[in-house]
Design a protein around this motif. Structure first.
Motif, PDB file in Angstrom:
ATOM      1  N   VAL B  59       0.811  -1.225   0.000  1.00  0.00           N
ATOM      2  CA  VAL B  59       0.000   0.000   0.000  1.00  0.00           C
ATOM      3  C   VAL B  59       0.843   1.274   0.000  1.00  0.00           C
ATOM      4  O   VAL B  59       0.324   2.344  -0.253  1.00  0.00           O
ATOM      5  CB  VAL B  59      -1.024   0.075   1.173  1.00  0.00           C
ATOM      6  CG1 VAL B  59      -2.164  -0.894   0.969  1.00  0.00           C
ATOM      7  CG2 VAL B  59      -0.366  -0.096   2.520  1.00  0.00           C
ATOM      8  N   CYS B  60       2.132   1.157   0.275  1.00  0.00           N
ATOM      9  CA  CYS B  60       2.986   2.356   0.288  1.00  0.00           C
ATOM     10  C   CYS B  60       2.962   3.008  -1.096  1.00  0.00           C
ATOM     11  O   CYS B  60       3.327   2.377  -2.087  1.00  0.00           O
ATOM     12  CB  CYS B  60       4.416   1.987   0.667  1.00  0.00           C
ATOM     13  SG  CYS B  60       5.517   3.403   0.591  1.00  0.00           S
ATOM     14  N   PRO B  61       2.522   4.273  -1.187  1.00  0.00           N
ATOM     15  CA  PRO B  61       2.351   4.875  -2.517  1.00  0.00           C
ATOM     16  C   PRO B  61       3.666   5.182  -3.224  1.00  0.00           C
ATOM     17  O   PRO B  61       3.666   5.395  -4.439  1.00  0.00           O
ATOM     18  CB  PRO B  61       1.568   6.159  -2.229  1.00  0.00           C
ATOM     19  CG  PRO B  61       1.870   6.495  -0.815  1.00  0.00           C
ATOM     20  CD  PRO B  61       2.084   5.188  -0.116  1.00  0.00           C
ATOM     21  N   THR B  62       4.767   5.217  -2.487  1.00  0.00           N
ATOM     22  CA  THR B  62       6.027   5.571  -3.156  1.00  0.00           C
ATOM     23  C   THR B  62       7.004   4.398  -3.199  1.00  0.00           C
ATOM     24  O   THR B  62       8.165   4.566  -3.549  1.00  0.00           O
ATOM     25  CB  THR B  62       6.713   6.752  -2.432  1.00  0.00           C
ATOM     26  OG1 THR B  62       6.940   6.357  -1.072  1.00  0.00           O
ATOM     27  CG2 THR B  62       5.873   7.997  -2.472  1.00  0.00           C
ATOM     28  N   GLU B  63       6.549   3.229  -2.809  1.00  0.00           N
ATOM     29  CA  GLU B  63       7.401   2.039  -2.748  1.00  0.00           C
ATOM     30  C   GLU B  63       8.641   2.291  -1.911  1.00  0.00           C
ATOM     31  O   GLU B  63       9.757   1.890  -2.261  1.00  0.00           O
ATOM     32  CB  GLU B  63       7.775   1.563  -4.161  1.00  0.00           C
ATOM     33  CG  GLU B  63       6.563   1.048  -4.899  1.00  0.00           C
ATOM     34  CD  GLU B  63       6.824   0.760  -6.371  1.00  0.00           C
ATOM     35  OE1 GLU B  63       7.995   0.698  -6.774  1.00  0.00           O
ATOM     36  OE2 GLU B  63       5.847   0.617  -7.108  1.00  0.00           O
TER      37      GLU B  63
END
Lengths: 162, 506
Positions: B59-63
Motif C-alpha cells: 500500500v505504500c504509494p512511493t514504494e
C-alpha cells in the motif's frame, strides 16, 4: 491516464463498507492537483502542497471519504457573492474560480456536507473536489486499493478503468 | 537474568528519501509496526513486531518500504537454526504449545517437483487447445458398476441409475475453509468465483451464513466433529456433503476457534452461544469404526433423500490406502485425501510439521489400492494439500485423482503472503480475521474476480498441457501414469508412485 478534459457528467460514489481507512485517496488527490503531478516532488519538493479535496471520516471500524457532491441545487452557488463558484454547463459540476474568490467563506457556511475547505493563508477557498476535470479518471477512484470509491455515469452505471 | 526476546524475523527497511510521511503504513499495520513522530517528522518501525505479511509494502504509494528477512542470525549451526531456537525461546517465555497457521514449510520432498510430463512428438499428434475442443469437465460422485441399455422398438434407452454427481467445469475446487477461520468477505469471494466458473466451494466447519445462500447451489457443506451449523436446512441447501475426519495440516487433532472470534454473526451461523470457544473434538465421538462411518454417511443420505453425493475427507497418514478402501465400502461417493502440506488457520506447529505423508504418495497409493480391489469407480478421489500450480493439478490427476482441492493458492489470489499468522486474527489482508476494521479490506467483488482469474488461468494451462500430450479430455489423463516420469527419485519412490524414471520408454 491521459489529460483528456472530460465533458460528460459523472459522479463519485463512496462505498463505506469497503473503505479501509488508508487515506491513499487524499495522497493521490494532492498529487493530482500539484504542479508537478509527481508524488515525491509534491510532498518533498519546493512547490506548495495543495490541500486535498477529500474529507475523511473515521470512527472505530467505520470510515469513509467525502468529496463535493456537486449538488443539483447547490447552496454554495446561491451563497457565492462574486460568482467564483459556478456550474460547468457541459458536465454539471460545481467548480471554483480562485481568481474571483474574495474569501468570504459563505460557501463553507452554506455547504450541507461540509466538504469545502478554507485556505487560512490566502483567506480564500482552498480546496474543493473538482472531480479531476483534467483527468480521464479521478485520482481517488483510480488509486483506491479496495474500490471503495467508484465512478458512475449519469445513469448510475459504473465506469471502470479500461 | 537477561531474558531473550523473541528472535526477530524481519527487518522493515524504509527509504527515507521516498517516504512522504503519508502514514498509510502506520494506519494499516494491525501489528503496530510503524509509527510517526510529529516532533522529529520521522516514520519509524519496530521490526520485532513485523510478521512479514507485506501489506505495508503493497500500500505504500512511493514504494519506500521493503520487508527483508532477518538480519540478526545466530552462529551458523547445521542443527540449530533460527526456527528451532525461536520456538524454544517462545516456549521458555510462555510454557505453551507453539501455534502456527498455513501449511507445512519444511523442505519435505516435493514429489510434484520431481515428476515431469510427457508430450507428443512425431508418432502421435499434439492438439492445439485454441483451435480444437478440449474437455475439462469432471464429475464427482459414485459411478455405476455397469451401463444398462434396453432396446425398445429399435430405440435404445439407457436405464442405468446414475448416483448423484457434482459437475465441474475444471478439476479444481476450493477447499474447506470455515467462516470463522476466514472472514465472510473471503468466503463470499471464493463462493462467487466458484459459482461464476462452475466449480464448487466448501463451507468448512463454519456453517452456512445467510449471505452465502445465493452461492449454496455450488457449495459442499461440511459435517465435522463439532457439528457446527449442521441442521436439516444446511444439508438441504448444499450441493454435496463432506464428512471431515481429518485435515492434512493437523491429522488427529481437533479444532479450536477462540471465543473472542465468535461474534454475533459466527455464533448464529455455527449455532453456538456468542463468545464461547468453538471446540471441534479430535475424533467424531460417534465414529469409532468404518461401520460407524457408514451409519453417518447413510444418515446424511437419508436426510437429503439420496439426492446429494456424500464424501469423506481424511488426512494422508501411513495407513491411508486401506482406510480409503473402507470409506468407499462404507458408501462414500467421494474421498478427499489431504496431504502433509495442507494448510490450516491454526495448528500446533509440531503437528503441522511432523504428522502425515505427502499427497503425491497418498493419492497414488489410494488409487492403486482401489483399482486392485475393483472399487475405484465407486467413489471419486479428490487430492488436497500443497497444490501450487496447474502443473501440480495435472500430475495429481495423472497419479489417480479425479480433481483437486486448493486452499492456500486461492487465498494467495486474495492477497495472502503466507506469513503463517492466521491464528492471531490480525490478518492485514482481511482474510484470516474477524476484526471489522480488517475484514473490510477484502472487497469480495475484487476477491471473486481474482479467484476466478486463477481458475481461468490454471484451466487454460491444463488444456495446454493436455494438448501437448495429445489428450483432448481430462478423463483420459486420470490415472494415466505413463504420462509421468520421475526425475531423481529412487526405486521405492517410483514403485509407490507407480511411475517410471525419466529415460525409460513405454
Amino acid at each position: 491516464m491521459g489529460d483528456k478534459k472530460i465533458n460528460k457528467p459523472r459522479r463519485i460514489i463512496i462505498r463505506e463498507e469497503y473503505c479501509m481507512g488508508c487515506r491513499l485517496c487524499e495522497v493521490w488527490c494532492i498529487v493530482a492537483h500539484s504542479k508537478s503531478k509527481d508524488i515525491i516532488k509534491a510532498y518533498k519538493g519546493q512547490e506548495p502542497r495543495p490541500v486535498s479535496g477529500i474529507y475523511f471520516e473515521e470512527r472505530g471500524a467505520i470510515s469513509f471519504t467525502l468529496q463535493c457532491r456537486h449538488c443539483e441545487d447547490a447552496p454554495c452557488l446561491e451563497a457565492c457573492l462574486t460568482g467564483a463558484m459556478y456550474r460547468d454547463k457541459k458536465t454539471g459540476m460545481v467548480l471554483h474560480n480562485k481568481d474571483k474568490c474574495v474569501g468570504c467563506w459563505m460557501c463553507i457556511m452554506a455547504c450541507p456536507y461540509g466538504v469545502i475547505k478554507p485556505d487560512f493563508k490566502e483567506k480564500k477557498v482552498a480546496s474543493k473536489c473538482d472531480l479531476c476535470i483534467e483527468r480521464e479518471f479521478p485520482a481517488c477512484v483510480e488509486h483506491c486499493p479496495n474500490e471503495a470509491i467508484i465512478l458512475v455515469n449519469k445513469k448510475g452505471e459504473r465506469i471502470d478503468k479500461e | 537474568m537477561a531474558i531473550p526476546k523473541k528472535l526477530r524475523e524481519f527487518d522493515v527497511v524504509r527509504d527515507d528519501e521516498k517516504c512522504i510521511r503519508c502514514e498509510v503504513c502506520c494506519r494499516m499495520c494491525a501489528n503496530d509496526v510503524h509509527s510517526y513522530d510529529a516532533e522529529t517528522d520521522k516514520v519509524s518501525a519496530d521490526s520485532a513486531k513485523c510478521v512479514g505479511c507485506h501489506f505495508c509494502e503493497d500500500v505504500c504509494p512511493t514504494e519506500a518500504l521493503v520487508i527483508k528477512r532477518n538480519k540478526s542470525q545466530i552462529k551458523r549451526n547445521a542443527n540449530w537454526k533460527n526456527d528451532a531456537l525461536g520456538n524454544i525461546i517462545k516456549q521458555a517465555n510462555t510454557g505453551g504449545v507453539v501455534l502456527i497457521g498455513m501449511g507445512n514449510d519444511r523442505p519435505i520432498r516435493d514429489y510434484f517437483g520431481h515428476i515431469v510430463l510427457n508430450a507428443s512428438q512425431v508418432t502421435n499428434p499434439s492438439i492445439d487447445p485454441l483451435r480444437e475442443p478440449m474437455e475439462l469437465k469432471t464429475f464427482i460422485g459414485s459411478k455405476p458398476d455397469r451401463i444398462e441399455l434396453v432396446e425398445k422398438k429399435s430405440k435404445i434407452k439407457n436405464t442405468t441409475e446414475i448416483p448423484p454427481q457434482l459437475e465441474l467445469e475444471t478439476p479444481v475446487l476450493f477447499t474447506a475453509m470455515s467462516f470463522g477461520s476466514i472472514s465472510l468477505n473471503a468466503c463470499k469471494s471464493l463462493a462467487k468465483a466458484a459459482c461464476d466458473f462452475g466449480t464448487y466451494w466448501n463451507t468448512g466447519e463454519g456453517g452456512l451464513h445467510k449471505d452465502l445462500y445465493p452461492y449454496a447451489h455450488r457449495c459442499i457443506v461440511q459435517v465435522a466433529s463439532g457439528r457446527f451449523g449442521v441442521d436439516r436446512e444446511y444439508l438441504k441447501k448444499g450441493a454435496a456433503i463432506e464428512i471431515k475426519i481429518g485435515q492434512g495440516a493437523k491429522p488427529g487433532i481437533g479444532g479450536h476457534l477462540p471465543g473472542e472470534k465468535v461474534s454475533a454473526e459466527i455464533s448464529s451461523t455455527r449455532m453456538i452461544p456468542e463468545g464461547t470457544d468453538a471446540l471441534s473434538p479430535a475424533p467424531h465421538h460417534d465414529i469409532y469404526s468404518i461401520e460407524d462411518l457408514r451409519q453417518l454417511i447413510f444418515a446424511l443420505k437419508e436426510a437429503t433423500d439420496y439426492k446429494k453425493p456424500v464424501g469423506v475427507k481424511i488426512a494422508a497418514v501411513h495407513n491411508v490406502a486401506p482406510i480409503a478402501s473402507g470409506i468407499v465400502r462404507a458408501g462414500a461417493d467421494f474421498v478427499v485425501i489431504d496431504g502433509i502440506r495442507g494448510g490450516t488457520g491454526a495448528a500446533p506447529q509440531i503437528i503441522r510439521d511432523n504428522v502425515g505423508i505427502p499427497i503425491e504418495l497418498a493419492v497414488a497409493a489410494v488409487d492403486q489400492r482401489l483399482r486392485e480391489e475393483g472399487i475405484r469407480h465407486r467413489a471419486s478421489l479428490i487430492a488436497a494439500g500443497g497444490i501450487k500450480s496447474s502443473g501440480d493439478v495435472v500430475k495429481a490427476v495423472a497419479l489417480g485423482a479425479d480433481a483437486v482441492y486448493i486452499g492456500t493458492a486461492a487465498l494467495v489470489a486474495l492477497g495472502c503472503h503466507l506469513c503463517q499468522r492466521c491464528y492471531t486474527g490480525k490478518c492485514n489482508w482481511g482474510i484470516a480475521t474477524q476484526d471489522p476494521y480488517l475484514t473490510k479490506r477484502l472487497n469480495p467483488e475484487i476477491g471473486a474476480k481474482r479467484a476466478y482469474n486463477l481458475l481461468r488461468g490454471w484451466s487454460l494451462e491444463i488444456k495446454e498441457m493436455l494438448g501437448g500430450m495429445g489428450i483432448n479430455a481430462i478423463e483420459s489423463l486420470r490415472g494415466n501414469k505413463e504420462q509421468l516420469r520421475g526425475v531423481g527419485l529412487h526405486e521405492k519412490e517410483l514403485e509407490l508412485l507407480g511411475i517410471k524414471h525419466a529415460g525409460e520408454a513405454w
